[in-house]
Design an enzyme around this catalytic site. Sequence first.
Site, PDB file in Angstrom:
ATOM      1  N   GLY A 199      31.759  38.197  39.458  1.00  0.00           N
ATOM      2  CA  GLY A 199      31.610  36.872  40.065  1.00  0.00           C
ATOM      3  C   GLY A 199      30.917  36.940  41.406  1.00  0.00           C
TER       4      GLY A 199
ATOM      5  N   ASN B 286      27.629  36.196  42.105  1.00  0.00           N
ATOM      6  CA  ASN B 286      26.403  35.403  42.260  1.00  0.00           C
ATOM      7  C   ASN B 286      26.612  34.162  43.116  1.00  0.00           C
ATOM      8  OD1 ASN B 286      28.067  34.445  40.194  1.00  0.00           O
ATOM      9  ND2 ASN B 286      26.384  33.382  39.170  1.00  0.00           N
TER      10      ASN B 286
ATOM     11  N   GLY C 289      29.751  31.967  45.970  1.00  0.00           N
ATOM     12  CA  GLY C 289      31.069  31.894  46.588  1.00  0.00           C
ATOM     13  C   GLY C 289      31.511  33.146  47.312  1.00  0.00           C
ATOM     14  N   ILE C 290      32.801  33.447  47.214  1.00  0.00           N
ATOM     15  CA  ILE C 290      33.383  34.581  47.926  1.00  0.00           C
ATOM     16  C   ILE C 290      32.781  35.897  47.438  1.00  0.00           C
ATOM     17  CG2 ILE C 290      35.534  35.838  48.380  1.00  0.00           C
ATOM     18  CD1 ILE C 290      37.003  33.158  48.081  1.00  0.00           C
ATOM     19  N   GLY C 291      32.549  35.995  46.128  1.00  0.00           N
ATOM     20  CA  GLY C 291      31.962  37.224  45.585  1.00  0.00           C
ATOM     21  C   GLY C 291      30.582  37.498  46.146  1.00  0.00           C
TER      22      GLY C 291
ATOM     23  N   SER D  31      45.863  35.165  44.296  1.00  0.00           N
ATOM     24  CA  SER D  31      46.008  33.918  45.043  1.00  0.00           C
ATOM     25  C   SER D  31      47.474  33.704  45.393  1.00  0.00           C
ATOM     26  CB  SER D  31      45.500  32.743  44.205  1.00  0.00           C
ATOM     27  OG  SER D  31      45.850  31.504  44.797  1.00  0.00           O
TER      28      SER D  31
ATOM     29  N   TYR E 154      46.436  28.794  35.696  1.00  0.00           N
ATOM     30  CA  TYR E 154      45.839  29.486  36.838  1.00  0.00           C
ATOM     31  C   TYR E 154      46.907  30.268  37.608  1.00  0.00           C
ATOM     32  CZ  TYR E 154      43.265  30.260  41.180  1.00  0.00           C
ATOM     33  OH  TYR E 154      42.663  30.845  42.269  1.00  0.00           O
TER      34      TYR E 154
END
Length: 421
Positions: free
Chosen positions: A125, A127, A129-131, A254, A284
Amino acid sequence: MHNLESDSEDELPPGWEEKSTEDGNVYFISTCTNKIQWTHPRTGKKKVIPKELPFGWTKTVDESGKTLYVQKETGDKTYIDPRLAFAKEEKKHVHDFRQKYDGSSTAFQILHGVDLSGKCALITGSNSGIGFETAKSLVRHGCTVIFANRNMESTQTAIEEIVKETKASEDNLKTVHLDLASLHSVKKCALAVKTITSCLDILILNAGVFGLPYIETENELETTFQVNHLGHLYLTLLLEPVLKHDSRVVFVSSESHRFASLKNVFTQQNISMTRDQYSSMMAYNNSKLFNILTAKVLSEEWRSKNIRVNSLHPGNMVFTNLSKSWWLYRLVFFLIRPFTKSLQQAAATSVYVATSADLDGVTGLYFNNCFYCEESTLARDKDIANEVFAMSLKMIDDRMGSEGIEKYIDRYCVANIQSER
């Protein structure tokens, strides 16, 4: 840098100077008496510094033969060893480290002076946001990063942006296709990674989905469960052969794990939610609990191999494209955006857990705001952790066979999972 250490405790008394030897030891000298000692005159503790110069520094000799240090980017010069800025006390115990950063610290601050040249990291992940911010921060400090993503077009755009901003060589940014909603794709990804590198120093399991309606993957499992948990577990186990001594595995979980519920999970022999019991938020929450439980089990499995496995919470309600699945979530995230962390701040804990020398030897912990904290009661239950791990293996085995995970299936006696807790 947000340094939370007590200045009064670590500050040198008047008349004392801190100096270093070439091999990375720190000594203290009294300018009044010329007394030299190896322990801090106030704390009584020994300190050490990195053997290598901080990232961006070189050493030379001036006209008089005196050692001179030069910062390549700025041209600044000093006769003071820049490694002293990164001196740390010798540990008596692996968990003996102070809190240096907090929720307002950024990934760039965490990496100040850190040289990651020669290191290789894989980030799922990455590409956006946080990644993406995590990848950019590591690349900026010399790390080779493998971008493991589903959308290869946006991955290439992300790489071009990072190269433009960091001036890094595109040769240091690799790509592999990874669709966590397909266990076959996970297996292909692991095989592809092994053709790129024989040693993975850092594995950051960052990708995730949130707020999805009930949708089944091609493997006939609920999507949030498979993408956030099962796919990452399978990938991690398949990549074990390229994880070496001192490699670090980071599960991005999280604080939502605290609201997880495992009611009926074990009696139904299916830790993936069924259609009739489905709640997107609970799916989630449970997946984030499973991240921590997986990290706990693997930290014990790999302790003797010195592969360190930890989990973390990146930040509360960070505004990323994680909320794109439903308009209501997008609205909520938009409204709270001014009160949340920036992406650089959100990436800080991932970068800290993946790279900080303070965490050498540290495994099996859960971090929030760049420091460890206690997880929920469920997340600390070893029996639940082992059962979730065993049932997860069984779900993989039923769909993909045991290749690459045989020893874990045997060890956790998947065939003998209790029918009821």
